[in-house]
Design an enzyme around this catalytic site. Sequence first.
Site, mmCIF file in Angstrom:
data_model
loop_
_atom_site.group_PDB
_atom_site.id
_atom_site.type_symbol
_atom_site.label_atom_id
_atom_site.label_comp_id
_atom_site.label_asym_id
_atom_site.label_seq_id
_atom_site.Cartn_x
_atom_site.Cartn_y
_atom_site.Cartn_z
ATOM 1 N N MET A 7 -2.155 3.346 7.395
ATOM 2 C CA MET A 7 -2.252 2.317 6.351
ATOM 3 C C MET A 7 -1.610 1.028 6.848
ATOM 4 S SD MET A 7 -2.497 3.443 2.709
ATOM 5 C CE MET A 7 -3.340 4.920 2.189
ATOM 6 N N ARG A 61 -3.217 -5.157 7.006
ATOM 7 C CA ARG A 61 -4.337 -5.764 7.732
ATOM 8 C C ARG A 61 -5.647 -5.026 7.479
ATOM 9 N NH1 ARG A 61 -0.250 -7.315 11.580
ATOM 10 N NH2 ARG A 61 -0.490 -9.531 12.025
ATOM 11 N N HIS A 64 0.867 -1.184 0.000
ATOM 12 C CA HIS A 64 0.000 0.000 0.000
ATOM 13 C C HIS A 64 0.900 1.229 0.000
ATOM 14 C CE1 HIS A 64 1.068 0.156 4.229
ATOM 15 N NE2 HIS A 64 0.602 -1.081 4.396
ATOM 16 N N GLY A 106 1.824 3.187 2.263
ATOM 17 C CA GLY A 106 2.823 3.236 3.344
ATOM 18 C C GLY A 106 4.134 2.614 2.888
ATOM 19 N N HIS A 107 4.048 1.478 2.193
ATOM 20 C CA HIS A 107 5.261 0.841 1.657
ATOM 21 C C HIS A 107 5.900 1.742 0.600
ATOM 22 C CE1 HIS A 107 2.876 -2.879 2.882
ATOM 23 N NE2 HIS A 107 3.987 -3.025 3.569
HETATM 24 P P1 AMP Z 1 4.887 -4.911 6.622
HETATM 25 O O1 AMP Z 1 4.736 -5.304 5.183
HETATM 26 O O2 AMP Z 1 3.589 -4.588 7.289
HETATM 27 O O3 AMP Z 1 5.776 -5.834 7.403
HETATM 28 O O4 AMP Z 1 5.642 -3.534 6.598
HETATM 29 C C1 AMP Z 1 6.861 -3.377 5.908
HETATM 30 C C2 AMP Z 1 7.445 -2.045 6.264
HETATM 31 O O5 AMP Z 1 6.535 -1.014 5.889
HETATM 32 C C3 AMP Z 1 7.694 -1.870 7.772
HETATM 33 O O6 AMP Z 1 8.912 -1.165 7.941
HETATM 34 C C4 AMP Z 1 6.514 -1.066 8.206
HETATM 35 O O7 AMP Z 1 6.761 -0.303 9.365
HETATM 36 C C5 AMP Z 1 6.307 -0.174 6.995
HETATM 37 N N1 AMP Z 1 4.940 0.353 6.977
HETATM 38 C C6 AMP Z 1 3.794 -0.370 7.007
HETATM 39 N N2 AMP Z 1 2.724 0.454 7.022
HETATM 40 C C7 AMP Z 1 3.224 1.712 7.019
HETATM 41 C C8 AMP Z 1 2.618 3.023 7.050
HETATM 42 N N3 AMP Z 1 1.316 3.173 7.084
HETATM 43 N N4 AMP Z 1 3.444 4.083 7.021
HETATM 44 C C9 AMP Z 1 4.792 3.934 6.999
HETATM 45 N N5 AMP Z 1 5.420 2.745 6.970
HETATM 46 C C10 AMP Z 1 4.643 1.654 6.985
#
Ligand code: AMP
Length: 282
Positions: free
Chosen positions: A186, A189, A34, A36-37
């Site tokens: 974001m 989940r 999303h 955020g990534h």
């Molecule tokens: P995940 O795929 O959820 O393990 O997240 C991968 C990376 O993206 C991790 O460093 C998370 O902290 C970061 N991340 C996930 N959601 C966000 C967000 N909304 N804003 C900033 N970074 C995010």
Amino acid sequence: MEVIRNHHQLQAYIERNKEMGKRIGFAPTMGALHQGHISLYQAARENNDLVVSSIFVNPTQFNNAEDLEKYPRTIEKDLQKLEASQLVDMVYLPSIEDIYPEKTLSKKYNFGGIENEMEGASRPGHFDGVGTVVEELFKQIKPDNAYFGEKDFQQLSIIRKLVQILNLPIKIHGVPIYREESGLAMSSRNERLNPELKDKAKIIYQVLQRIKEWAPSLSVQEIAHKVKEIFEQEKDMELEYITIADEENLQPTNAFSANKKYRAFIVVVVGGIRLIDNIALH
Ligand code: AMP
């Protein structure tokens, strides 16, 4: 964008680029990508020659089999998003064997105490799992810079500690939380929330903003009490924890002291989906 699916191919790619003196920026993910990534890739684009990401749903960081099973997996859509973003040069999609050649088990780390609170207390073994996968990915990818979201602020602190413990020459960058217009952080989940629950979930950030207004004139206990009261009135929502902690060492505090920086950390289970968020109180 190159797509690399095993660690032999990866090794050749990394060696080739290191020989050319390319600076590598790396952002690991578990997919269901999303905005955020994408914000991690944007940050990485600013000071690297190559931007590398990975998608790997790491079993050892889940302490709940159902959570692991239900974690969204949308690899084709993810690859399209990565391609369309034009921010990523290579994405690594390792198999389980690429990361865990023998047993799918975590190493045990001593992160100096930051692993015991909040997510560490709620999800036993979680940070050992995170440490294990990130250590392996760092060793395989050999980035100069690595990017992690402040959404998982405790994880970011753990990673800073990990590179210190292992003495790895990698600079860790924290990236601000990217939010929906509603304020909801974001998260992969969020895909599991129906529209009604997603709308309700925006209260999490509203509460965090209230906490920021209340601190430090209200005490930590008064704040926690108010937050509990708010969530007691919400149907389909269960407050798992609200913790105010010192931003430096993530130790929960009972009283604000003037010369320290604090953050509020919250986990709310919305319709069975566990959502995490935090806010700086300074
Ligand atoms: P995940 O795929 O959820 O393990 O997240 C991968 C990376 O993206 C991790 O460093 C998370 O902290 C970061 N991340 C996930 N959601 C966000 C967000 N909304 N804003 C900033 N970074 C995010």
